[in-house]
Enzyme design. Structure first.
Site, PDB file in Angstrom:
ATOM      1  N   SER A 102      37.972  30.206  47.461  1.00  0.00           N
ATOM      2  CA  SER A 102      37.116  31.289  47.931  1.00  0.00           C
ATOM      3  C   SER A 102      35.850  31.430  47.094  1.00  0.00           C
ATOM      4  CB  SER A 102      37.929  32.589  47.958  1.00  0.00           C
ATOM      5  OG  SER A 102      37.232  33.618  48.608  1.00  0.00           O
ATOM      6  N   ASP A 241      30.608  33.495  51.075  1.00  0.00           N
ATOM      7  CA  ASP A 241      31.201  32.932  49.862  1.00  0.00           C
ATOM      8  C   ASP A 241      31.647  31.504  50.134  1.00  0.00           C
ATOM      9  OD1 ASP A 241      33.352  33.564  51.495  1.00  0.00           O
ATOM     10  OD2 ASP A 241      34.648  34.163  49.846  1.00  0.00           O
ATOM     11  N   ASP A 243      34.306  29.936  51.016  1.00  0.00           N
ATOM     12  CA  ASP A 243      35.028  29.568  52.233  1.00  0.00           C
ATOM     13  C   ASP A 243      34.604  30.397  53.435  1.00  0.00           C
ATOM     14  OD1 ASP A 243      36.255  31.924  51.380  1.00  0.00           O
ATOM     15  OD2 ASP A 243      38.236  31.327  52.080  1.00  0.00           O
ATOM     16  N   ASP A 245      34.669  33.507  54.383  1.00  0.00           N
ATOM     17  CA  ASP A 245      35.392  34.627  54.990  1.00  0.00           C
ATOM     18  C   ASP A 245      34.884  35.965  54.467  1.00  0.00           C
ATOM     19  OD1 ASP A 245      36.446  34.612  52.428  1.00  0.00           O
ATOM     20  OD2 ASP A 245      38.550  34.577  53.058  1.00  0.00           O
TER      21      ASP A 245
END
Length: 447
Positions: A102, A241, A243, A245
């Site tokens: 993340s 960010d 990833d 999400d």
């Protein structure tokens, strides 16, 4: 029962150190594959990743694990976490995997798992997989070992799905948008989707080299976004960010707009349109008291959960809500997906901007946040400073002091060895004093 490997968002850690090693990744693939082998159909797993160098290592180890227990593997390459969740469901896969840490630096990595419905796994599923990791997993006969293949149209599928969430009667023509992809998973799909919807796109954080994910860019480092918005004369900036999400926004003045303001904007717009389901939205204990007061003034309820988007989603599903998220920018819109999606949330914000015809600084400033302070205190793994009597006493005194005028939230992080101390209230000086006092007590207890 406590989980051994899974934290609040999958398995995560420093690469090439336990538990984030190639050997563990292969065991996870074997265990998860065995757990989700149900029925006599040909089983399938979708694997995506962000742009970390270690993603190659973890990906190959997972492929070995899954194929060894007879599961076919579909590799989609660098893709946002919500895209993997969507593809898992749409491709009728038995399990989905996202390789990402993340918003963490490149040297960390993680493994997030999704069930066949595209939702993150339940505690029961994670415990069952952990038991298999530590046990014996039956391997497939030689003739039944799985196959692996890469699909080339995954990006196009996700771009189409994301664009379909934008109102059909609107366009982004004439809107200049800075998009910061954090040198992460959305570096190709986010600029493309925005451009195809008509925006004049200025893209930053779109040159990943395996080592620069989240490095001075992205939702956790929005300074470059803010500077670029002002320098380019853009109407708005959006930052994702690693990833993708998570979403943070900068208005036309380069002022950061956090997840609380974004949730207030979306919930308000959806309530006005009669689309808000459940009578309110779901957020965590970390969301600002100002959000709660604003929603109350609009007749919209706020339900709070523990920290972590999985807990937000659980409450959304049990209570029938369709908007939820976190102050950090995880925003879940269950009409469109099964997990947080920074790009889809951004499209809802852009739709409100287009409809209003007003500057982002006006549209997105829904309430005045009360003073809030969050500090982290590191501790040695295995230590339990929050259980120390002296710490408990200080916390109790602080709660009594803030009663009726603010809130106190203290918790151990689920992803790193730190205690997070947050206080908020109408008196900024009181908030700062309370946080400092608690942090000092935790440091002493943590040695």
């Amino acid at each position: 029962m406590a989980r051994k490997y899974f934290g609040t968002d999958g398995i995560r850690g420093l690469t090439n150190q336990s538990p984030m090693t190639a050997a563990m990744a292969m065991q996870v693939g074997m265990a998860a594959g065995a757990h989700f082998r149900r029925g006599d159909h040909r089983h399938r797993v979708v694997i995506g990743k962000d742009t970390r160098l270690s993603g190659y290592m973890i990906e190959n180890a997972l492929v070995a694990g899954f194929t060894s227990v007879g599961m076919d593997v579909v590799l989609v390459g660098p893709m946002p976490t919500p895209a993997v969740a969507m593809l898992t469901q749409s491709m009728r896969a038995d399990i989905g995997v996202m390789i990402s840490a993340s918003h963490n630096p490149y040297h960390d990595n993680g493994i997030k798992l999704f069930g066949p419905d595209g939702y993150k796994l339940s505690d029961a599923d994670e415990l069952a997989i952990e038991a298999l990791i530590d046990g014996e997993v039956p391997l497939a006969p030689a003739a039944e070992i799985g196959r692996a293949r890469r699909v080339e149209d995954a990006r196009g599928r996700y771009i189409h799905a994301a664009k379909s969430t934008f109102p059909a009667d609107l366009r982004l023509d004439g809107l200049k948008v800075v998009v910061d992809c954090a040198n992460g998973a959305a570096y190709q799909v986010a600029p493309s989707a925005l451009w195809e919807l008509g925006a004049d796109v200025v893209a930053i954080g779109v040159k990943p080299d395996g080592l620069n994910v989240n490095d001075g860019v992205g939702s956790t480092a929005p300074q470059l976004l803010c500077e670029t918005v002002v320098a380019s004369g853009a109407h708005i900036g959006i930052a994702l960010d690693g990833d993708a999400d998570r979403l943070i926004v900068a208005d036309e003045n380069g002022t950061v707009v956090d997840g609380d303001q974004l949730m207030a904007t979306i919930a308000g717009a959806w309530a006005r349109e009669g689309r808000l389901v459940g009578g309110g939205l779901v957020a965590t204990v970390m969301s600002n008291l100002g959000l709660e007061r604003y929603l109350g003034s609009q007749g919209i309820a706020l339900e709070r959960t523990g920290v972590g988007d999985r807990y937000v989603l659980e409450r959304m599903r049990s209570g029938g809500f369709n908007v939820g998220g976190e102050q950090s920018g995880h925003i879940i819109l269950s009409d469109y997906g099964t997990t947080g999606d920074g790009l889809v949330a951004a499209l809802q914000i852009l739709a409100e901007l287009v409809r209003s015809g007003r500057p982002a600084s006006e549209v997105l400033r829904r309430f005045e946040p009360v003073p809030q302070l969050l500090r982290n205190v590191k501790f040695a793994r295995g230590a339990k400073p929050l259980e120390a009597p002296a710490v408990r006493t200080v916390i109790a005194e602080a709660e009594a002091e803030l009663e009726g005028r603010g809130r106190l939230v203290i918790r151990a992080s689920g992803t790193e060895p730190v205690i997070r101390v947050m206080a908020e209230g109408d008196d900024a000086n009181q908030v700062e004093t309370v946080v400092a006092r608690i942090c000092d007590a935790v440091r002493v207890a943590a040695g």
